[in-house]
Design an enzyme around this catalytic site. Structure first.
Site, mmCIF file in Angstrom:
data_model
loop_
_atom_site.group_PDB
_atom_site.id
_atom_site.type_symbol
_atom_site.label_atom_id
_atom_site.label_comp_id
_atom_site.label_asym_id
_atom_site.label_seq_id
_atom_site.Cartn_x
_atom_site.Cartn_y
_atom_site.Cartn_z
ATOM 1 N N LYS A 182 18.956 2.181 1.265
ATOM 2 C CA LYS A 182 17.632 2.740 0.979
ATOM 3 C C LYS A 182 16.567 1.981 1.770
ATOM 4 O O LYS A 182 16.620 0.753 1.866
ATOM 5 C CB LYS A 182 17.343 2.623 -0.521
ATOM 6 C CG LYS A 182 15.954 3.095 -0.948
ATOM 7 C CD LYS A 182 15.743 4.581 -0.728
ATOM 8 C CE LYS A 182 14.269 4.985 -0.706
ATOM 9 N NZ LYS A 182 14.050 6.310 -0.077
ATOM 10 N N ASN A 194 12.320 16.067 -0.397
ATOM 11 C CA ASN A 194 12.159 14.891 -1.232
ATOM 12 C C ASN A 194 10.855 14.206 -0.902
ATOM 13 O O ASN A 194 10.358 14.249 0.219
ATOM 14 C CB ASN A 194 13.344 13.924 -1.097
ATOM 15 C CG ASN A 194 13.134 12.919 0.008
ATOM 16 O OD1 ASN A 194 12.408 11.925 -0.151
ATOM 17 N ND2 ASN A 194 13.737 13.175 1.162
ATOM 18 N N LYS A 219 15.356 5.054 14.362
ATOM 19 C CA LYS A 219 15.580 6.359 13.732
ATOM 20 C C LYS A 219 14.412 7.290 14.020
ATOM 21 O O LYS A 219 13.271 7.014 13.682
ATOM 22 C CB LYS A 219 15.735 6.185 12.225
ATOM 23 C CG LYS A 219 16.055 7.498 11.509
ATOM 24 C CD LYS A 219 16.640 7.260 10.152
ATOM 25 C CE LYS A 219 16.943 8.556 9.431
ATOM 26 N NZ LYS A 219 17.464 8.306 8.081
ATOM 27 N N ASN A 249 12.907 2.594 10.825
ATOM 28 C CA ASN A 249 12.543 3.936 10.369
ATOM 29 C C ASN A 249 11.086 4.215 10.696
ATOM 30 O O ASN A 249 10.184 3.771 9.996
ATOM 31 C CB ASN A 249 12.799 4.051 8.861
ATOM 32 C CG ASN A 249 12.432 5.414 8.318
ATOM 33 O OD1 ASN A 249 12.207 6.357 9.076
ATOM 34 N ND2 ASN A 249 12.357 5.524 6.998
ATOM 35 N N ASN A 278 15.627 12.302 11.091
ATOM 36 C CA ASN A 278 15.053 12.151 9.777
ATOM 37 C C ASN A 278 14.606 13.549 9.320
ATOM 38 O O ASN A 278 14.858 14.528 10.004
ATOM 39 C CB ASN A 278 13.862 11.172 9.819
ATOM 40 C CG ASN A 278 13.677 10.466 8.475
ATOM 41 O OD1 ASN A 278 13.773 11.088 7.424
ATOM 42 N ND2 ASN A 278 13.428 9.174 8.508
ATOM 43 N N THR A 298 22.084 14.185 2.438
ATOM 44 C CA THR A 298 22.034 15.088 1.290
ATOM 45 C C THR A 298 23.428 15.393 0.724
ATOM 46 O O THR A 298 23.588 15.531 -0.493
ATOM 47 C CB THR A 298 21.315 16.388 1.722
ATOM 48 O OG1 THR A 298 20.023 16.023 2.225
ATOM 49 C CG2 THR A 298 21.141 17.343 0.568
ATOM 50 N N CYS A 339 9.451 8.285 8.375
ATOM 51 C CA CYS A 339 9.347 8.674 6.972
ATOM 52 C C CYS A 339 8.084 9.508 6.748
ATOM 53 O O CYS A 339 6.979 9.041 6.995
ATOM 54 C CB CYS A 339 9.316 7.468 6.048
ATOM 55 S SG CYS A 339 9.240 7.982 4.306
#
Ligand SMILES: Cc1cc2nc3c(=O)[nH]c(=O)nc-3n(C[C@H](O)[C@H](O)[C@H](O)COP(=O)(O)OP(=O)(O)OC[C@H]3O[C@@H](n4cnc5c(N)ncnc54)[C@H](O)[C@@H]3O)c2cc1C
Ligand SMILES: Cc1cc2nc3c(=O)[nH]c(=O)nc-3n(C[C@H](O)[C@H](O)[C@H](O)COP(=O)(O)OP(=O)(O)OC[C@H]3O[C@@H](n4cnc5c(N)ncnc54)[C@H](O)[C@@H]3O)c2cc1C
Ligand SMILES: Cc1cc2nc3c(=O)[nH]c(=O)nc-3n(C[C@H](O)[C@H](O)[C@H](O)COP(=O)(O)O)c2cc1C
Ligand SMILES: Cc1cc2nc3c(=O)[nH]c(=O)nc-3n(C[C@H](O)[C@H](O)[C@H](O)COP(=O)(O)O)c2cc1C
Ligand code: FES
Ligand code: FES
Lengths: 260, 307, 307, 260
Positions: free
Chosen positions: B47, B71, B166, B128, B193, B267, B131
């Site tokens: 996470k 999400n 990412k 990342n 992503n 997912t 996001c």
């Protein structure tokens, strides 16, 4: 290791226009199922609809489990299309379940709408503990599974929002009425959010410990994705988001923060 | 199955097999240890971590869409120090590679967290910059090639580990973004992503997600992901971890064929906790049936009929 | 049903109702005249036109994806002169607005075709700068705000009709693109065109589409489309025609709530030729049930719970 | 105006491991159905899978139509899950159908695999025209619906790719063999692309007019989207993409260009 399994639909009973009871073969691993736990159901054929749907355990029997399903959308509709003999992929049991390590003898159980389903297994389990149980069930127009509750306690009351004068009203009004004359040690509840909020308020006002079974939109149901959070108190002034599927779905009334 | 070589080398990060799990869909692994043997996964991307604890966004955080989900978790996590102390030791019990997915509000924060994690036993850092669920930072770092180059280069200075960048699909041209990450010093690229999306409750006349927008994942986005992996494969020379809607071994094979050296399942984990093992077996069987000896044989093998 | 006001005014283009059909999914209307009464449609956007006839891309041109489809038609059309001579007269029999979807390899070509069509009885021109299925022009005009501004401004000079600019979702920030179109002189904006995607045949190890990539449409892209309409509604002051995955009246209502003044049905027509009529009725019923008197009452009415 | 309709599955018969026959009630509008036309089927429940699937008319009866469905993917699998009494949304009849305005008396009909299905209705219709019909059907391992064909003509031959010595081989080889001794005026064919290509070649070599039923990936099936194109000759040196669902699915052999 746990295994999710394709489990057979043993029986399907139409309860009313919208609600079906599915009796499903127990997954064949040896696992204790607690009242208030749920299974996460794959509803359609193949991948569609994509996400699983959480459905509470309503009654645990020797080789099977009863679930009550209220048709509200794609997933629950697809579930209610299943036929006896079909197999369903159900993942569970999941969640914490009700905490039955309780003090006190006088218990009241309050349910609203489809939220009465998980309270049936709870009533059954509590009835084995030799406590006094008053069950109060609130419905919109039409009551259901009342007779099932009567198997486990003599005291089952009903309210209907659109009922006749005898039982018209909200189930929380009934609770407020009864509380005047009877001292309860514990409230268990499940139902729509406004009802839970009101029960929590009453519990706090009357100083009765409450356990609420909370519903939240879920994905995994196993605690991995953090989408199903419930806002709870942390320490004195702080709060936290915890997982309804893992730390819940049952929370103590005094820990939940209803501000969203 | 032992005659298929499933190991892959992602430019320094060696995986026993190419099946990895995507950040945010596998927690810190604990929940899945009940269902599968974590030793059998190629790598686990945990996470998304931040310097400090994050509470995340208000609930509801999820909406189902046609063959997809939105999400809006908002990077809820206990902070990097907690991770190192309480989660990493659990993960290190298993013979798999640990990828720390890192996030920040500012480049400095990214650098700090990279620095901290470089001193731990994680095997790789995943930057990342994609996001969509946070106000500051997040995808805003990932949409311009100049920015991607800059942040990658800076983080690279503080990161002594294998570094994955990412990428966000919410860009004009994924190729220039990937190129910027490569030039900035990335060892490997992961994509995609989530796409940014929204869903509406027409009765309440509100968005379903409390925060309005969310990240779209799942099978719905697979065609976009496959196309982007294809484009990036033909642009950079560092390896790619491909993801986006992988639900079965066939989907995984699509990604290898267009150029992914490894694949990541997101997912899919939320729907079937056994999915990684099923896909791993499925890939092996497919390679066997087609008489390949190594998963590397099919990476980038796709042909365009009219080309 | 007559008590609901369904008419909308798209900044000069007056529609009797907000249900329109998307370019490329309704041909020149002929095929649907067998199924529905074309007089009942708000507007018809015809198959993308070019100056000269185009043969289009090689076959296969379609691939099904999870709740979506990829197409690679490549603007096959008989050319603008043929359209004017043989197709427009047919369409003008009906009491509906005709939108000519225009395409070119160069800005000059766009201007030429705009000029030609301005002299006809079409009611509006839709500047398609978002087609992913052609080598030259197409989406490359729609990905940079500067370019969008320039082409809109130039075409505006040659276009004496109502002018719609159709935006591509394959961009970094749809808001700046929409703003550029507005500043360039667009009367109205339509979005979204297709996302770029790819699908693979893992047995043959080729892409399914002969040309490799294609445009992704259908329910899969709806969350992206809804989000973009929301963003654009909050950025520009010209009206929006929203589209992307509308399959029923509920989807349509989502688009109105986030800010579309009219909606357009694309892929839905290919699955159910009666869909426009079903959606039109559904919208009216929904408005009635919710006690609205006009479709305009719900445009942009969405609330974000946490905002 | 045409109406697409939910039509009832009257009978479902398993033909072999992969192929089912569905007999479906005729849509209740008055429309002539031609051999070689197809219906575009909504296969699953609700919107998934998204696109319709084209299935040829195999036999038109008084109140119903027979379809033969080969399970190859999501859509055809879902179709074969339908039960008698279920309703299916079928749009059609679509496409041009075979051109039966033909000259000559000696007809040969060549089918391969599931492609034999639409040739059954064709054989029936031709048999009413009092021509001589030789039917040649090629299969991989196992023949099917051969008896149905025999109802309309005495001359039905079979080849099996994996067959015994008697009938082993390709159906096009059989045609080449027969052509040596018999002069045909017309060839009708449907089957896999390589077979159609070979039939076209033979037709051109022998100067026999051919009609090919072509398969192409489709979406709308009604001519609106231009995804199902077939490359055909236009004029002397030019070519064009035309719609398999509208201008086809039946094309003359001498117009089709097989280069993709
Ligand atoms: C712990 C728990 C126990 C439950 N027990 C029961 C039960 O015993 N019987 C029963 O009929 N229902 C129960 N529900 C509610 C049930 O899960 C939802 O009604 C169902 O998910 C709706 O799915 P749908 O596809 O029919 O509706 P849709 O509206 O089409 O669903 C769309 C999405 O929203 C989610 N969603 C919609 N409503 C709810 C809701 N009320 N709660 C959670 N998610 C929702 C769905 O899971 C899905 O992801 C329970 C929910 C939870 C969280
Ligand atoms: C005019 C016509 C008549 C046909 N008649 C018959 C028949 O009578 N019986 C029968 O069994 N099949 C017939 N087919 C083939 C049938 O349409 C495909 O097998 C079917 O669409 C496959 O769908 P699926 O979901 O099972 O497979 P998938 O592979 O999952 O389908 C994915 C996509 O590819 C398309 N596709 C895959 N294979 C084909 C194919 N061979 N032709 C066209 N599209 C394809 C599908 O329509 C779908 O859009 C016909 C096709 C055409 C064009
Ligand atoms: C619930 C959820 C949470 C996510 N959290 C993160 C995250 O913290 N960091 C990150 O880089 N990606 C995150 N993602 C994106 C996934 O890692 C992955 O890139 C994306 O979901 C596409 O893959 P999929 O379609 O297989 O899910 C998250 C995705 C989901 C569904
Ligand atoms: C087969 C097909 C052809 C299309 N051709 C065009 C076109 O010529 N011009 C254009 O502007 N958009 C074209 N589009 C895009 C649609 O008009 C629409 O923007 C897109 O499909 C999204 O809407 P939907 O999800 O409802 O299909 C095409 C889409 C499809 C599916
Ligand atoms: S649903 Fe995934 S953590 Fe609760
Ligand atoms: S399938 Fe749409 S034109 Fe043929």
């Amino acid at each position: 290791m746990k295994r999710d399994l394709l489990c057979k639909v043993i029986e399907k009973v139409k309860i009313n226009e919208n609600i079906y009871k599915l009796t499903i073969e127990k997954p064949n691993y040896n696992k204790n199922i607690k009242a208030g736990q749920f299974f996460n159901f794959k509803c359609g054929e193949g991948d569609y609809p994509l996400l699983r749907r959480p459905i509470s355990v309503a009654l645990v029997k020797k080789d099977s489990i009863d679930f009550y399903i209220n048709k509200v959308g794609k997933g629950t509709n697809a579930l209610c299309e299943k036929k006896e003999g079909d197999y369903i992929d159900i993942l569970g049991p999941l969640g914490n379940g009700f905490d039955l390590d309780i003090k006190g003898k006088n218990i009241v159980i309050i349910g609203g709408g489809i939220g009465v389903a998980p309270l049936l297994e709870l009533t059954k389990q509590l009835s084995d503990m030799h406590v006094n149980i008053d069950v109060m069930l609130g419905f919109k127009k039409e009551a259901f599974i009342v007779d099932e509750f009567k198997k486990y306690t003599g005291s089952v009351s009903i309210t209907l929002e659109n009922g006749s004068e005898v039982n018209k009203g909200y189930v929380t009004d009934l609770l407020k009425e009864r509380i005047k004359s009877k001292k309860y040690d514990y409230i268990f509840t499940c139902g729509p959010k406004p009802m839970l909020k009101e029960v929590k308020r009453i519990g706090e006002e009357e100083n009765i410990k409450t356990q609420l079974l909370m519903e939240e939109r879920m994905a995994c149901g196993i605690g991995a994705c953090l989408v199903c959070t419930c806002k709870v108190k942390r320490g004195k002034d702080d709060w936290n988001y915890v997982r309804t599927c893992k730390e819940g779905p049952v929370f103590y009334g005094d820990e939940v923060i209803f501000d969203e | 199955m032992s005659n298929i070589n499933m190991s892959v080398d992602l430019n320094g990060l060696k995986l026993k097999n190419p099946v990895t799990v995507a950040s945010g869909t596998f927690g810190f692994g604990r929940e899945f240890a009940d269902y599968i043997d974590l030793n059998k996964i190629g790598a686990i991307s945990v996470k998304g971590l931040t310097l400090e604890e994050r509470k995340g966004n208000p609930t509801p955080r999820v909406a189902e869409t046609p063959m997809g989900m939105l999400n809006s978790v908002g990077l809820q996590n206990p902070g990097v120090e907690y991770f190192i102390k309480y989660e990493l030791p659990f993960l290190k019990q298993f013979d798999t590679k640990i990828i720390a997915n890192i996030n920040g509000n500012t480049i400095e924060e990214y650098c700090k967290i990279a620095n901290i994690l470089s001193k731990t036993s994680v095997n790789s850092l995943e930057l990342n910059i994609s996001c969509p669920n946070v106000k500051k930072g997040g995808v805003s770092f990932g949409r311009e090639p100049e920015m991607v180059y800059e942040i990658t280069k800076k983080v690279r200075e503080y990161c002594s580990k294998h570094l994955i960048v990412k990428l966000s699909p919410n860009v004009k041209d994924i190729r220039e973004i990937a190129k910027a990450a490569e030039e900035g010093g990335a060892d490997c690229i992961s994509l995609i992503n989530t796409l940014i999306g929204m869903a509406v409750d027409i009765e309440k006349e509100t968005t379903i997600l409390a925060r309005g927008i969310g990240g779209l994942s799942g099978p719905a986005i697979k065609p976009v992901a496959v196309r982007m992996v294809y484009e990036v494969y033909n642009t950079v020379s560092i390896p790619i971890i491909g993801m986006g809607g992988i639900m079965n071994y066939k989907d995984a094979v699509e990604f290898f064929l267009v150029g992914a050296s490894a694949i990541s399942i997101g997912t899919g984990n939320l729907i079937n906790p056994y999915i990684t093992m099923e896909i791993l077996n499925g890939i092996e069987n497919h390679l066997k049936t087609k008489n390949y000896t190594s998963v590397k044989d099919i990476v980038g093998k796709i042909k365009i009929p009219s080309a």
